[in-house]
Motif scaffolding. Structure first.
Motif, PDB file in Angstrom:
ATOM      1  N   UNK A  52    -102.334  36.553 -42.644  1.00  0.00           N
ATOM      2  CA  UNK A  52    -103.793  36.531 -42.747  1.00  0.00           C
ATOM      3  C   UNK A  52    -104.316  35.104 -42.739  1.00  0.00           C
ATOM      4  N   UNK A  53    -105.394  34.896 -42.000  1.00  0.00           N
ATOM      5  CA  UNK A  53    -106.017  33.579 -41.897  1.00  0.00           C
ATOM      6  C   UNK A  53    -107.294  33.562 -42.719  1.00  0.00           C
ATOM      7  N   UNK A  54    -107.411  32.573 -43.600  1.00  0.00           N
ATOM      8  CA  UNK A  54    -108.635  32.393 -44.388  1.00  0.00           C
ATOM      9  C   UNK A  54    -108.915  30.904 -44.478  1.00  0.00           C
ATOM     10  N   UNK A  55    -109.838  30.452 -43.659  1.00  0.00           N
ATOM     11  CA  UNK A  55    -110.215  29.037 -43.638  1.00  0.00           C
ATOM     12  C   UNK A  55    -111.492  28.771 -44.424  1.00  0.00           C
ATOM     13  N   UNK A  56    -111.955  29.771 -45.171  1.00  0.00           N
ATOM     14  CA  UNK A  56    -113.153  29.602 -45.981  1.00  0.00           C
ATOM     15  C   UNK A  56    -114.431  29.740 -45.176  1.00  0.00           C
ATOM     16  N   UNK A  57    -115.538  29.962 -45.895  1.00  0.00           N
ATOM     17  CA  UNK A  57    -116.872  30.080 -45.283  1.00  0.00           C
ATOM     18  C   UNK A  57    -116.957  31.226 -44.278  1.00  0.00           C
ATOM     19  N   UNK A  58    -116.138  32.264 -44.448  1.00  0.00           N
ATOM     20  CA  UNK A  58    -116.170  33.415 -43.550  1.00  0.00           C
ATOM     21  C   UNK A  58    -115.287  33.270 -42.340  1.00  0.00           C
ATOM     22  N   UNK A  59    -114.666  32.122 -42.151  1.00  0.00           N
ATOM     23  CA  UNK A  59    -113.753  31.928 -41.020  1.00  0.00           C
ATOM     24  C   UNK A  59    -112.395  32.532 -41.357  1.00  0.00           C
ATOM     25  N   UNK A  60    -111.880  33.355 -40.456  1.00  0.00           N
ATOM     26  CA  UNK A  60    -110.561  33.916 -40.686  1.00  0.00           C
ATOM     27  C   UNK A  60    -110.397  35.274 -40.046  1.00  0.00           C
ATOM     28  N   UNK A  61    -109.165  35.778 -40.087  1.00  0.00           N
ATOM     29  CA  UNK A  61    -108.831  37.093 -39.522  1.00  0.00           C
ATOM     30  C   UNK A  61    -107.970  37.824 -40.540  1.00  0.00           C
ATOM     31  N   UNK A  62    -108.327  39.029 -40.852  1.00  0.00           N
ATOM     32  CA  UNK A  62    -107.582  39.817 -41.830  1.00  0.00           C
ATOM     33  C   UNK A  62    -106.193  40.182 -41.304  1.00  0.00           C
ATOM     34  N   UNK A  63    -106.130  40.627 -40.038  1.00  0.00           N
ATOM     35  CA  UNK A  63    -104.850  41.022 -39.442  1.00  0.00           C
ATOM     36  C   UNK A  63    -104.716  40.360 -38.063  1.00  0.00           C
ATOM     37  N   UNK A  64    -104.411  39.070 -38.037  1.00  0.00           N
ATOM     38  CA  UNK A  64    -104.336  38.368 -36.754  1.00  0.00           C
ATOM     39  C   UNK A  64    -103.037  38.644 -36.008  1.00  0.00           C
ATOM     40  N   UNK A  65    -103.088  38.481 -34.688  1.00  0.00           N
ATOM     41  CA  UNK A  65    -101.891  38.528 -33.854  1.00  0.00           C
ATOM     42  C   UNK A  65    -101.920  37.323 -32.922  1.00  0.00           C
TER      43      UNK A  65
END
Length: 316
Positions: A154-167
Motif C-alpha cells: 500500500x502506498x500512502x504519501x500523505x495528503x490523500x496521495x496513495x493507492x490502497x491496492x497498487x500493482x
C-alpha cells in the motif's frame, strides 16, 4: 220645495250613518272542506319544548367533552393566551448568550479559500479504500488477458496521495512492454489492456501495416503525488490516486516510433491512426485528453478511470 226635500233626505242619511256600529264579533273562519272542523291547539304543560317539525332532524346530544388533564408536577402547563393574540414563541434552549451576543467561530484561513486555490496540504484528503473482492476479480481479468504485473505494498504519501491496492505493470499485453513500468490501480491497468487489444492494435494493423507488430508502449506518468497539471493549487490529480496513465508514444518492430503530438491537420495514415485511437479511448476510460485539448497535453494522451456521477465521461 224640491230643494227642501233633497236637503231633508241628506240630513236623514247623515244621522243614520252616524248611529251605525260594527258588530261585536267579526266573521269566524270556516273550516277547509278536506280537513273537517277546526280544532284549537292543545295547550302544552309547563317546561315542555314544542315538537320539532317533521322535516328537521331533532338535535343530537353533544358528546361528552373530557376535562383537560392536570399536568404532572414536573411538567409545566401550557401558557394561556387571549383569543386573537399569537402564542408566545418557545424560549431557546441552551446556555445564556455571552455579553455582546454570538460571534462566528474562527475558521482556518485555508478553509476560506475555494478548492481551486487550495494546495494539496490544505485539502485534507484521504486514500480511497478498495474492495478485496473487486480487486481479486480485476486482477483475474488481467491475468486472463496476459498482462504481466505484480502486487506491491500500500502506498500512502500523505495528503490523500496513495493507492490502497497498487500493482506494477511491466507488460500490458503478451509481447507488448510498458516502459517504464507503471504503478497504478488495477482498474486503470485493465482499461489500458482492453484499449490496446481492441482498438490500438487493430487500428495500427489497418493504418500502419508496414511498421509491423506493436512491441512497446512508452508511458510518461503513472502514479505521482501532485495536483492536476502539476499546479500549486487546485484539485488533486488522478495520477495521485493511481487512476491515470499518460501515453507518450508507440514503438513498432519497424520504422520510427509514433509519437503522440498534435495531428488534427495531419493528412497521413499516421494522423488517422492517432485520431482513431484517441476517440476509441473514451470507450475504456472516463477521461481522455489528447494534444488538441490544451497546452498541458501537447505530447501525450492522458487516460484515467475517474468515476463521475451518472457515468459521465470527458473526452477531448
Amino acid at each position: 220645495m224640491r230643494k227642501l226635500s233633497i236637503l231633508a233626505i241628506l240630513l236623514a242619511a247623515t244621522a243614520f250613518l252616524a248611529g251605525a256600529r260594527l258588530p261585536p264579533h267579526g266573521p269566524l273562519p270556516q273550516p277547509r272542506p278536506d280537513t273537517g272542523a277546526a280544532t284549537s291547539p292543545t295547550p302544552l304543560p309547563d317546561n315542555t319544548e314544542p315538537p320539532a317539525p317533521a322535516d328537521v332532524p331533532a338535535p343530537q346530544p353533544k358528546p361528552d367533552v373530557k376535562e383537560p388533564e392536570t399536568p404532572a408536577a414536573d411538567q409545566p402547563s401550557a401558557p394561556q393566551t387571549e383569543p386573537g393574540k399569537p402564542e408566545p414563541a418557545e424560549p431557546m434552549q441552551g446556555p445564556p448568550l455571552p455579553p455582546g451576543g454570538l460571534k462566528s467561530p474562527q475558521t482556518p484561513a485555508e478553509e476560506n479559500k475555494p478548492p481551486a486555490e487550495q494546495t494539496l496540504e490544505e485539502q485534507h484528503l484521504t486514500i480511497e479504500p478498495e474492495s478485496d473482492t473487486e480487486h481479486a476479480v480485476c486482477t483475474a481479468e488481467l491475468r486472463a488477458l496476459g498482462v504481466v504485473f505484480k502486487d506491491t505494498p500500500r502506498i500512502d504519501d500523505g495528503n490523500g496521495c496513495g493507492i490502497d491496492k497498487p500493482i506494477i505493470v511491466s507488460e500490458v499485453l503478451p509481447g507488448i512492454a510498458l516502459k517504464p513500468e507503471a504503478t497504478i490501480r488495477c482498474p486503470a491497468a485493465l482499461a489500458l489492456a482492453r484499449w490496446l487489444k481492441d482498438s490500438v492494435i487493430p487500428a495500427a494493423s489497418a493504418a500502419l501495416p508496414e511498421q509491423g507488430r506493436l512491441t512497446t508502449v512508452n508511458q510518461a506518468t503513472s502514479y505521482m503525488c501532485r495536483l492536476r497539471n502539476g499546479a500549486e493549487t487546485g484539485k488533486i490529480s488522478e495520477h495521485a490516486r493511481g487512476n491515470a496513465i499518460d501515453i507518450a508514444s508507440f514503438h513498432f518492430e519497424k520504422g520510427e516510433d509514433v509519437a503522440v503530438r498534435s495531428r488534427r491537420e495531419d493528412p497521413t495514415l499516421t494522423g488517422a491512426f492517432q485520431r482513431t485511437v484517441s476517440a476509441a479511448g473514451c470507450i475504456y476510460f472516463t477521461t481522455v485528453l489528447d494534444p488538441e485539448s490544451d497546452a498541458a497535453h501537447e505530447t501525450h494522451f492522458h487516460l484515467d478511470v475517474m468515476e463521475r456521477k451518472g457515468g459521465y465521461r470527458y473526452c477531448h
